[in-house]
Design an enzyme around this catalytic site. Structure first.
Site, mmCIF file in Angstrom:
data_model
loop_
_atom_site.group_PDB
_atom_site.id
_atom_site.type_symbol
_atom_site.label_atom_id
_atom_site.label_comp_id
_atom_site.label_asym_id
_atom_site.label_seq_id
_atom_site.Cartn_x
_atom_site.Cartn_y
_atom_site.Cartn_z
ATOM 1 N NE ARG A 172 39.234 -61.691 19.986
ATOM 2 C CZ ARG A 172 40.173 -60.951 20.588
ATOM 3 N NH1 ARG A 172 40.499 -61.182 21.857
ATOM 4 N NH2 ARG A 172 40.799 -60.030 19.918
ATOM 5 C CE LYS A 175 45.601 -58.684 26.600
ATOM 6 N NZ LYS A 175 45.819 -59.452 25.359
ATOM 7 N NE ARG A 228 47.632 -54.327 24.640
ATOM 8 C CZ ARG A 228 46.330 -54.566 24.435
ATOM 9 N NH1 ARG A 228 45.502 -53.591 24.184
ATOM 10 N NH2 ARG A 228 45.888 -55.788 24.456
ATOM 11 N NE ARG A 242 38.603 -57.001 19.040
ATOM 12 C CZ ARG A 242 39.582 -56.968 19.931
ATOM 13 N NH1 ARG A 242 39.414 -57.498 21.129
ATOM 14 N NH2 ARG A 242 40.734 -56.401 19.635
ATOM 15 N NE ARG A 245 44.431 -56.632 17.518
ATOM 16 C CZ ARG A 245 43.602 -57.671 17.635
ATOM 17 N NH1 ARG A 245 43.053 -58.213 16.564
ATOM 18 N NH2 ARG A 245 43.325 -58.149 18.810
HETATM 19 P P1 ADP Z 1 43.523 -57.564 22.075
HETATM 20 O O1 ADP Z 1 42.400 -58.528 22.005
HETATM 21 O O2 ADP Z 1 44.289 -57.460 20.845
HETATM 22 O O3 ADP Z 1 44.371 -57.745 23.280
HETATM 23 P P2 ADP Z 1 42.201 -55.061 22.889
HETATM 24 O O4 ADP Z 1 40.736 -55.204 22.842
HETATM 25 O O5 ADP Z 1 42.856 -55.050 24.209
HETATM 26 O O6 ADP Z 1 42.869 -56.128 21.937
HETATM 27 O O7 ADP Z 1 42.610 -53.702 22.136
HETATM 28 C C1 ADP Z 1 42.076 -53.366 20.867
HETATM 29 C C2 ADP Z 1 42.743 -52.104 20.347
HETATM 30 O O8 ADP Z 1 42.524 -51.012 21.262
HETATM 31 C C3 ADP Z 1 44.255 -52.172 20.196
HETATM 32 O O9 ADP Z 1 44.648 -52.710 18.953
HETATM 33 C C4 ADP Z 1 44.643 -50.674 20.309
HETATM 34 O O10 ADP Z 1 44.348 -49.975 19.109
HETATM 35 C C5 ADP Z 1 43.676 -50.186 21.363
HETATM 36 N N1 ADP Z 1 44.232 -50.311 22.727
HETATM 37 C C6 ADP Z 1 43.741 -51.095 23.737
HETATM 38 N N2 ADP Z 1 44.479 -50.958 24.853
HETATM 39 C C7 ADP Z 1 45.462 -50.051 24.554
HETATM 40 C C8 ADP Z 1 46.559 -49.484 25.287
HETATM 41 N N3 ADP Z 1 46.795 -49.825 26.573
HETATM 42 N N4 ADP Z 1 47.364 -48.604 24.644
HETATM 43 C C9 ADP Z 1 47.128 -48.225 23.369
HETATM 44 N N5 ADP Z 1 46.136 -48.733 22.622
HETATM 45 C C10 ADP Z 1 45.300 -49.632 23.197
HETATM 46 P P1 ADP Z 2 42.874 -61.485 24.665
HETATM 47 O O1 ADP Z 2 41.918 -60.719 25.546
HETATM 48 O O2 ADP Z 2 44.199 -61.736 25.340
HETATM 49 O O3 ADP Z 2 43.040 -60.875 23.320
HETATM 50 P P2 ADP Z 2 40.747 -63.527 24.598
HETATM 51 O O4 ADP Z 2 40.452 -63.797 26.020
HETATM 52 O O5 ADP Z 2 39.793 -62.692 23.843
HETATM 53 O O6 ADP Z 2 42.258 -62.938 24.445
HETATM 54 O O7 ADP Z 2 40.925 -64.943 23.862
HETATM 55 C C1 ADP Z 2 41.210 -65.040 22.470
HETATM 56 C C2 ADP Z 2 40.510 -66.252 21.859
HETATM 57 O O8 ADP Z 2 41.096 -67.448 22.376
HETATM 58 C C3 ADP Z 2 39.013 -66.365 22.184
HETATM 59 O O9 ADP Z 2 38.357 -66.896 21.058
HETATM 60 C C4 ADP Z 2 38.962 -67.326 23.363
HETATM 61 O O10 ADP Z 2 37.728 -68.062 23.418
HETATM 62 C C5 ADP Z 2 40.125 -68.254 23.062
HETATM 63 N N1 ADP Z 2 40.817 -68.746 24.279
HETATM 64 C C6 ADP Z 2 41.014 -68.084 25.450
HETATM 65 N N2 ADP Z 2 41.703 -68.845 26.327
HETATM 66 C C7 ADP Z 2 41.978 -70.014 25.685
HETATM 67 C C8 ADP Z 2 42.670 -71.218 26.064
HETATM 68 N N3 ADP Z 2 43.229 -71.360 27.276
HETATM 69 N N4 ADP Z 2 42.749 -72.200 25.139
HETATM 70 C C9 ADP Z 2 42.192 -72.060 23.895
HETATM 71 N N5 ADP Z 2 41.516 -70.965 23.486
HETATM 72 C C10 ADP Z 2 41.407 -69.940 24.365
#
Ligand code: ADP
Ligand code: ADP
Length: 221
Positions: free
Chosen positions: A128, A14, A89, A161, A172
């Site tokens: 990551r 995402k 979410r 992270r 998670r």
């Molecule tokens: P991910 O890479 O897992 O998609 P995010 O960076 O989006 O993680 O979120 C990290 C943390 O922030 C989550 O594990 C949660 O604790 C909190 N968080 C983020 N977005 C939301 C949401 N929409 N509702 C509740 N908690 C959230």
């Molecule tokens: P999210 O925001 O959904 O948690 P991220 O965009 O942070 O996910 O991506 C998670 C990890 O996967 C990062 O290390 C990123 O570089 C890698 N990644 C993202 N898109 C792809 C893809 N299409 N194929 C392989 N690795 C990917």
């Protein structure tokens, strides 16, 4: 107002795609996780409130999350819309967003679900690296930065992270997959859900997303 929602499990891509789409479409990316992390780093009251939830890989309570998101949507740079990354979410967040957009005479244009199988998510999150300044994302094997430890885009240091440790990743995934299903089930009957195969390389996923957002007329496809 143009509101696009990116859905997917943690690690689905995402954040990666939201940055690219934001540039293409000229809309800000609003990532609730980034907003929470910035608050934790700055030690604000919001940061103190959410820190423990994040460390455990649990959701921050809806009331706090929705309030923060809606405040952010009121900022001038979002007056034409935004790409939402990590919100909603669960069903309650999705309907709170709808209610608030309806008051502005707007609604979610599309919910784009980036689908990736669970074993692939674990591999992605454990490798990551994220830039502290703007959340640009890299992967140590699949998408390394040009210079190790440095963001290609803004030169800031890359960090791993705390919640990408395997124990927290599992929590998670467990805590989020139910909510993700709720949100997918919320948008599907509205006819605005698009499912994108997130296993493909980043550029291919971007192309599929852009096709879903701005389909080419059939004579140019
Ligand atoms: P991910 O890479 O897992 O998609 P995010 O960076 O989006 O993680 O979120 C990290 C943390 O922030 C989550 O594990 C949660 O604790 C909190 N968080 C983020 N977005 C939301 C949401 N929409 N509702 C509740 N908690 C959230
Ligand atoms: P999210 O925001 O959904 O948690 P991220 O965009 O942070 O996910 O991506 C998670 C990890 O996967 C990062 O290390 C990123 O570089 C890698 N990644 C993202 N898109 C792809 C893809 N299409 N194929 C392989 N690795 C990917």
């Amino acid at each position: 107002m143009r509101i696009l929602v990116l859905l997917g499990a943690p690690g689905a891509g995402k954040g990666t795609q939201a940055h690219i789409l934001a540039r293409h479409l000229g809309l800000p990316r609003i990532a609730t996780g980034d907003l929470f992390r910035a608050a934790v780093r700055a030690g604000t009251p919001l940061g103190l409130e959410v820190k423990e939830f994040m460390e455990r890989g649990e959701f921050v309570p809806d009331e706090t999350t929705v309030r923060m998101l809606l405040e952010r949507l009121d900022a001038p740079d979002a007056s034409h819309g935004a790409i939402l990354d990590g919100f909603p979410r669960n069903r309650a967040q999705a309907s709170a967003l709808d209610e608030s957009l309806a008051k502005r005479g707007s609604r979610v244009e599309l919910a784009l679900y980036i689908a990736v199988p669970e074993d692939e998510l674990l591999a992605r999150l454990s490798g990551r690296w994220v830039c502290q300044a703007h959340g640009h994302t890299y992967h140590e094997v699949a998408y390394p930065p040009r210079v190790p430890g440095v963001c290609d885009v803004d030169g800031s240091p890359l960090v791993q992270r705390d919640d990408d440790r395997p124990e927290v990743v599992r929590a998670r995934l467990e805590n989020q997959l139910g909510g993700l299903r709720e949100v997918v089930d919320y948008y599907r009957p509205l006819g605005i859900l698009r499912v994108i195969d997130g296993r493909r390389p980043i550029a291919a996923v971007t192309a599929d997303l852009l096709d879903a957002i701005e389909p080419k007329p059939y004579w140019r496809a």
